[in-house]
Design a protein around this motif. Structure first.
Motif, PDB file in Angstrom:
ATOM      1  N   VAL A  62       0.839  -1.195   0.000  1.00 21.25           N
ATOM      2  CA  VAL A  62       0.000   0.000   0.000  1.00 21.25           C
ATOM      3  C   VAL A  62       0.876   1.248   0.000  1.00 21.25           C
ATOM      4  O   VAL A  62       1.686   1.443   0.914  1.00 21.25           O
ATOM      5  CB  VAL A  62      -0.928   0.016   1.234  1.00 21.25           C
ATOM      6  N   HIS A  63       0.692   2.097  -1.013  1.00 23.56           N
ATOM      7  CA  HIS A  63       1.367   3.400  -1.014  1.00 23.56           C
ATOM      8  C   HIS A  63       0.282   4.466  -0.914  1.00 23.56           C
ATOM      9  O   HIS A  63      -0.235   4.967  -1.923  1.00 23.56           O
ATOM     10  CB  HIS A  63       2.207   3.586  -2.270  1.00 23.56           C
ATOM     11  N   PHE A  64      -0.063   4.805   0.323  1.00 23.20           N
ATOM     12  CA  PHE A  64      -1.107   5.781   0.620  1.00 23.20           C
ATOM     13  C   PHE A  64      -0.850   6.280   2.035  1.00 23.20           C
ATOM     14  O   PHE A  64      -1.124   5.571   3.007  1.00 23.20           O
ATOM     15  CB  PHE A  64      -2.488   5.140   0.511  1.00 23.20           C
ATOM     16  N   PRO A  65      -0.267   7.453   2.189  1.00 25.92           N
ATOM     17  CA  PRO A  65       0.215   7.914   3.491  1.00 25.92           C
ATOM     18  C   PRO A  65      -0.812   7.892   4.621  1.00 25.92           C
ATOM     19  O   PRO A  65      -0.426   7.744   5.784  1.00 25.92           O
ATOM     20  CB  PRO A  65       0.688   9.344   3.197  1.00 25.92           C
ATOM     21  N   LYS A  66      -2.099   8.013   4.330  1.00 23.23           N
ATOM     22  CA  LYS A  66      -3.108   7.997   5.386  1.00 23.23           C
ATOM     23  C   LYS A  66      -3.320   6.602   5.980  1.00 23.23           C
ATOM     24  O   LYS A  66      -3.889   6.464   7.058  1.00 23.23           O
ATOM     25  CB  LYS A  66      -4.443   8.512   4.853  1.00 23.23           C
ATOM     26  N   SER A  67      -2.866   5.584   5.287  1.00 27.65           N
ATOM     27  CA  SER A  67      -3.107   4.207   5.724  1.00 27.65           C
ATOM     28  C   SER A  67      -2.068   3.757   6.746  1.00 27.65           C
ATOM     29  O   SER A  67      -0.872   4.051   6.604  1.00 27.65           O
ATOM     30  CB  SER A  67      -3.055   3.263   4.521  1.00 27.65           C
ATOM     31  N   PRO A  68      -2.478   2.978   7.746  1.00 28.23           N
ATOM     32  CA  PRO A  68      -1.504   2.397   8.679  1.00 28.23           C
ATOM     33  C   PRO A  68      -0.636   1.340   8.012  1.00 28.23           C
ATOM     34  O   PRO A  68       0.331   0.872   8.616  1.00 28.23           O
ATOM     35  CB  PRO A  68      -2.383   1.799   9.775  1.00 28.23           C
ATOM     36  N   ARG A  69      -0.963   0.989   6.792  1.00 26.78           N
ATOM     37  CA  ARG A  69      -0.201  -0.029   6.044  1.00 26.78           C
ATOM     38  C   ARG A  69       0.699   0.602   4.985  1.00 26.78           C
ATOM     39  O   ARG A  69       1.291  -0.108   4.170  1.00 26.78           O
ATOM     40  CB  ARG A  69      -1.173  -1.023   5.403  1.00 26.78           C
ATOM     41  N   HIS A  70       0.783   1.919   4.997  1.00 26.35           N
ATOM     42  CA  HIS A  70       1.570   2.635   3.993  1.00 26.35           C
ATOM     43  C   HIS A  70       3.042   2.240   4.043  1.00 26.35           C
ATOM     44  O   HIS A  70       3.640   2.139   5.117  1.00 26.35           O
ATOM     45  CB  HIS A  70       1.450   4.146   4.237  1.00 26.35           C
ATOM     46  N   VAL A  71       3.621   2.031   2.868  1.00 30.55           N
ATOM     47  CA  VAL A  71       5.064   1.830   2.751  1.00 30.55           C
ATOM     48  C   VAL A  71       5.611   2.817   1.732  1.00 30.55           C
ATOM     49  O   VAL A  71       5.007   3.053   0.685  1.00 30.55           O
ATOM     50  CB  VAL A  71       5.435   0.386   2.349  1.00 30.55           C
ATOM     51  N   GLY A  72       6.752   3.406   2.052  1.00 28.64           N
ATOM     52  CA  GLY A  72       7.425   4.290   1.115  1.00 28.64           C
ATOM     53  C   GLY A  72       8.015   3.506  -0.040  1.00 28.64           C
ATOM     54  O   GLY A  72       8.112   2.270   0.001  1.00 28.64           O
ATOM     55  N   PHE A  73       8.438   4.211  -1.061  1.00 22.12           N
ATOM     56  CA  PHE A  73       8.905   3.531  -2.261  1.00 22.12           C
ATOM     57  C   PHE A  73      10.148   2.678  -2.020  1.00 22.12           C
ATOM     58  O   PHE A  73      10.287   1.593  -2.592  1.00 22.12           O
ATOM     59  CB  PHE A  73       9.178   4.546  -3.372  1.00 22.12           C
ATOM     60  N   GLU A  74      11.067   3.135  -1.197  1.00 21.60           N
ATOM     61  CA  GLU A  74      12.272   2.342  -0.968  1.00 21.60           C
ATOM     62  C   GLU A  74      11.942   1.042  -0.243  1.00 21.60           C
ATOM     63  O   GLU A  74      12.441  -0.031  -0.602  1.00 21.60           O
ATOM     64  CB  GLU A  74      13.292   3.149  -0.169  1.00 21.60           C
ATOM     65  N   GLN A  75      11.103   1.135   0.771  1.00 21.56           N
ATOM     66  CA  GLN A  75      10.684  -0.073   1.482  1.00 21.56           C
ATOM     67  C   GLN A  75       9.907  -1.002   0.558  1.00 21.56           C
ATOM     68  O   GLN A  75      10.129  -2.223   0.548  1.00 21.56           O
ATOM     69  CB  GLN A  75       9.822   0.313   2.677  1.00 21.56           C
ATOM     70  N   ALA A  76       9.019  -0.435  -0.239  1.00 18.09           N
ATOM     71  CA  ALA A  76       8.242  -1.251  -1.175  1.00 18.09           C
ATOM     72  C   ALA A  76       9.139  -1.907  -2.221  1.00 18.09           C
ATOM     73  O   ALA A  76       8.899  -3.043  -2.639  1.00 18.09           O
ATOM     74  CB  ALA A  76       7.181  -0.392  -1.852  1.00 18.09           C
ATOM     75  N   ARG A  77      10.170  -1.193  -2.637  1.00 15.43           N
ATOM     76  CA  ARG A  77      11.105  -1.765  -3.617  1.00 15.43           C
ATOM     77  C   ARG A  77      11.776  -3.016  -3.067  1.00 15.43           C
ATOM     78  O   ARG A  77      11.885  -4.046  -3.753  1.00 15.43           O
ATOM     79  CB  ARG A  77      12.157  -0.724  -4.001  1.00 15.43           C
ATOM     80  N   LEU A  78      12.236  -2.935  -1.828  1.00 15.09           N
ATOM     81  CA  LEU A  78      12.901  -4.083  -1.212  1.00 15.09           C
ATOM     82  C   LEU A  78      11.944  -5.254  -1.042  1.00 15.09           C
ATOM     83  O   LEU A  78      12.306  -6.415  -1.290  1.00 15.09           O
ATOM     84  CB  LEU A  78      13.480  -3.675   0.143  1.00 15.09           C
ATOM     85  N   LEU A  79      10.722  -4.966  -0.643  1.00 12.24           N
ATOM     86  CA  LEU A  79       9.726  -6.025  -0.486  1.00 12.24           C
ATOM     87  C   LEU A  79       9.387  -6.648  -1.838  1.00 12.24           C
ATOM     88  O   LEU A  79       9.230  -7.873  -1.953  1.00 12.24           O
ATOM     89  CB  LEU A  79       8.470  -5.474   0.176  1.00 12.24           C
ATOM     90  N   SER A  80       9.276  -5.807  -2.848  1.00 12.30           N
ATOM     91  CA  SER A  80       8.967  -6.308  -4.185  1.00 12.30           C
ATOM     92  C   SER A  80      10.067  -7.234  -4.694  1.00 12.30           C
ATOM     93  O   SER A  80       9.797  -8.281  -5.294  1.00 12.30           O
ATOM     94  CB  SER A  80       8.779  -5.126  -5.140  1.00 12.30           C
ATOM     95  N   GLU A  81      11.311  -6.853  -4.449  1.00 13.29           N
ATOM     96  CA  GLU A  81      12.422  -7.714  -4.861  1.00 13.29           C
ATOM     97  C   GLU A  81      12.377  -9.049  -4.128  1.00 13.29           C
ATOM     98  O   GLU A  81      12.688 -10.104  -4.704  1.00 13.29           O
ATOM     99  CB  GLU A  81      13.745  -7.003  -4.597  1.00 13.29           C
TER     100      GLU A  81
END
Length: 218
Positions: free
Chosen positions: A31-50
């Motif tokens: 989730v990339h949506f700052p209002k959400s408690p599940r929000h992840v920034g792009f760098e964190q999401a990149r690592l998870l995606s990899e």
């Protein structure tokens, strides 16, 4: 081979992502949506995606994104899917699909039969996700842990691949599948111990509950 596609959404840590992958999730959502408690920034999401690459389809969830955000998300995360969870029109869904060069799943909030009428318009989406409709005063889109009345789907044409979401847990997902006859499931808060905190045990229990009833639903 499993016939029910399972998406675990709102993953934000390597450990819980690995729990979802090890348990057999077919899709994993970031989730990339700052209002959400599940929000992840792009760098964190990149690592998870990899971490998930080649093990499950990777989904980035965006809410009413502009073109710049869509491009940034694609560049950073390299998702297999874009999930749109805002007020995107069918025309906007088509534009984002072309811009991102990825298939798009569109979430629709359901509270009454009238809400299902939107299914006819959203032919530009590659997959429809049915979620509980939040109240107009809600800060967050989506079901927020609540289920809609699954009986509303009786007799309604649903495109192949339509995904059910909203208020699903390890305890009720079997009933949901039996009632709706859908073959794709999305869960987020139902496998958490508190908003945004995924539980490896609940993830495993959720997927196990689906696989336990899968053969009886074919």
């Amino acid at each position: 081979m499993p016939t029910i596609r399972i998406k675990i959404c709102g993953l934000s840590t390597p450990d819980t992502l690995d729990a979802a992958l090890s348990a057999g999730a077919d899709l994993v959502g970031f989730v990339h949506f700052p209002k959400s408690p599940r929000h992840v920034g792009f760098e964190q999401a990149r690592l998870l995606s990899e971490q998930a690459k080649g093990r499950a389809d990777r989904v980035v969830l965006l809410v009413d994104p502009d073109d710049a955000l869509v491009k940034a998300a694609i560049e950073a995360i390299d998702p297999d899917w874009i999930q749109l969870h805002g007020r995107e029109t069918p025309e906007r869904v088509a534009m984002i699909r072309d811009l991102g060069g990825r298939p798009v799943m569109k979430a629709l909030g359901i509270a009454t039969h009238a809400d299902l009428a939107a299914l006819v318009d959203h032919v530009t989406a590659d997959r429809i996700l049915l979620d509980a409709k939040p109240p107009s005063s809600a800060d967050l889109p989506g079901g927020n842990g609540h289920a809609f009345d699954w009986n509303l789907l009786a007799g309604t044409y649903l495109p192949q691949g339509t995904m059910l979401s909203g208020g699903l847990t390890p305890d009720n997902v079997g009933e949901a599948l039996a009632m709706t006859r859908l073959r794709a499931i999305d869960v987020s808060s139902g496998v958490e111990t508190s908003p945004g905190r995924k539980s490896a045990e609940r993830i495993a229990a959720f997927i196990a509950a689906i696989r336990a009833v899968e053969s009886s639903l074919i």
